[in-house]
Design an enzyme around this catalytic site. Sequence first.
Site, short mmCIF file in Angstrom:
data_model
loop_
_atom_site.label_atom_id
_atom_site.label_comp_id
_atom_site.label_asym_id
_atom_site.label_seq_id
_atom_site.Cartn_x
_atom_site.Cartn_y
_atom_site.Cartn_z
N HIS A 332 -32.73 10.08 72.66
CA HIS A 332 -32.85 11.54 72.52
C HIS A 332 -33.92 11.89 71.48
O HIS A 332 -34.75 12.78 71.71
CB HIS A 332 -31.49 12.12 72.11
CG HIS A 332 -31.54 13.55 71.69
ND1 HIS A 332 -31.43 14.61 72.57
CD2 HIS A 332 -31.69 14.12 70.46
CE1 HIS A 332 -31.51 15.74 71.91
NE2 HIS A 332 -31.67 15.48 70.62
N GLU A 333 -33.90 11.21 70.34
CA GLU A 333 -34.89 11.50 69.30
C GLU A 333 -36.28 11.05 69.72
O GLU A 333 -37.27 11.70 69.38
CB GLU A 333 -34.47 10.82 67.99
CG GLU A 333 -33.11 11.25 67.46
CD GLU A 333 -33.03 12.75 67.19
OE1 GLU A 333 -34.09 13.36 66.93
OE2 GLU A 333 -31.93 13.31 67.24
N HIS A 336 -37.93 13.74 71.83
CA HIS A 336 -38.53 14.84 71.07
C HIS A 336 -39.98 14.51 70.70
O HIS A 336 -40.87 15.36 70.77
CB HIS A 336 -37.72 15.11 69.80
CG HIS A 336 -36.50 15.95 70.03
ND1 HIS A 336 -36.54 17.18 70.63
CD2 HIS A 336 -35.19 15.74 69.71
CE1 HIS A 336 -35.32 17.70 70.68
NE2 HIS A 336 -34.48 16.84 70.13
N GLU A 397 -33.61 20.99 73.23
CA GLU A 397 -32.58 19.97 73.01
C GLU A 397 -32.02 19.46 74.34
O GLU A 397 -31.79 18.26 74.51
CB GLU A 397 -31.46 20.55 72.15
CG GLU A 397 -31.84 20.81 70.70
CD GLU A 397 -32.11 19.53 69.94
OE1 GLU A 397 -31.50 18.49 70.29
OE2 GLU A 397 -32.94 19.55 69.01
#
Length: 539
Positions: A332-333, A336, A397
């Site tokens: 997930h990070e 980004h 997100e």
Amino acid sequence: MKTGFWLRAARKHLFTWRTCSSLQNISALSERTQMWRNYKIKIQRLTTCNGHGYSSRDSQVWRTCVQHNLELVPRTRHHSTFRTVVHNAGLASRRVPTIKASTLSSLLNRGFSYNSRYMPACVLSKKGFIAEEFADLSRNFHASSRVLALPIPLLLILLKPVKKLTAMLLGRSIRKWWQALPPDKQELLKDTVRRNKWRILLGICSLSGLIAIYFWSHLDKSPITGRTRLLMFSKRQFLQLAEFEYQTVLESYKDKFLPVTDPMYETIQFVFNQLIEKNKDIPGVSETKWSINVVEDPEINAFVMPNGQVFVLTGLFKAVADTDQLACILGHEMAHCLLAHGAEHASIIQLLDFVSLVFLTLIWAVFPRDSLAALGQWIQSKLTQYMFDRPYSRKLEIEADEVGLRLAAKACMDVRASSVYWQQLELMKIVSGTFQIPEWFSTHPSNDHRVEHLDKLIPEAIKLREDCSCPSLPSVDPRLVFKLTMQEMLKLSKKREEAISTDSGTKQLPQYHEPGPALIERIPTVVSVQALQNPQKKS
């Protein structure tokens, strides 16, 4: 000092002072060969005068020689002059330079001597170097260090209060100016506006069209998701801002970084390397220089900066149950960073700030008193924040959840554990009594919303995992494990309440005590499969 000695040695190594009579010495200046052949005899007379030097009595020969725009370059001991010599020598093969008339006349009037500050550029001969490469080198040469300039995104952030104050003062000045006008002039201005309303409308539409074209020219298509987004900053500009932010984070976490031999660091490195190795075909994964930083901090958090710096706080290990959940969080990070969400969000902020400045000016110009204008400004800022800024953050997100799940699936992780992690966080908040703010107040989606969204994406991620020839998933679904664990906890909690009520001899509920961290640590993350399959026998 060392740089000065190096430059002096390099100058001696690269160049030798020779005469212009030999055509071999001017091979780097091929376009001037014909010119120097015509004046070969005159130059020989000049260069052999007095054995080695040049005298003023031969100025007529030099005047004839330089009339075809021969370039003269200064010859001093300064490094900046050496840079000019190299630059001009490199450009000599590309164009014929020009000489200022004032410089040429002054040189011809005083003649050339051996100790003159000026020598013809053609007397530099090449010794194993490429003129164009040294011309490029001269552009990057600096005798002193560069001054690190603030990146453009940081400047815009720092100037944001100034822009807001300017809009307020401008609107207030317009209001004061209008209030100070006599009634007859006010009516005259209103009548002028009515008569020229179409011209004014056309001007406003033209200006709006130019602004729209400017923002439209900064639209970009994501190579990963194919979504069109607004990017007002280049990658280089935002990496400069990331470098400033990186130095700030290093300063705030200094003396808290774990060594590379720590088991937590090794676990994170193993999982992260797995994500990178299996996703090299994703744009940006191989190009980014990833670096892992593990910080000893109880906060449950992890983030990846735009320059590839990965920060994982040790408090995250208290919230994850296995490496599969850790891989989903790191994916997930990573998403980004790969999707440039930082630059995209900063661009949206700039767009919202521009529109807000227009409304802010109108508010302070229209409202009759400063107190009403301040109230209108506060309402306008909150509406912008909760109707545009935070919803867009939640959208980013959700997109990072989708891409991160695909990264974890291609790395052969159990993607079913992704939704379990957010259920565990929700349970920890409930048990600890943490206040739950509504989702539309937050920059992140609620845990329940994330669980629901991830459960819809998991079947597609499992199919992607199978397409990557990954090993089969375990037969026990971690989501089922967590659900049955919660049922066991509810049964145990109910039995304990009944036992307390029986011992006290009353049917009243026991006195409520706010749960603390010790109770959170006693919550089992998983239970044995045998116990889950036969819960009645255990009870």
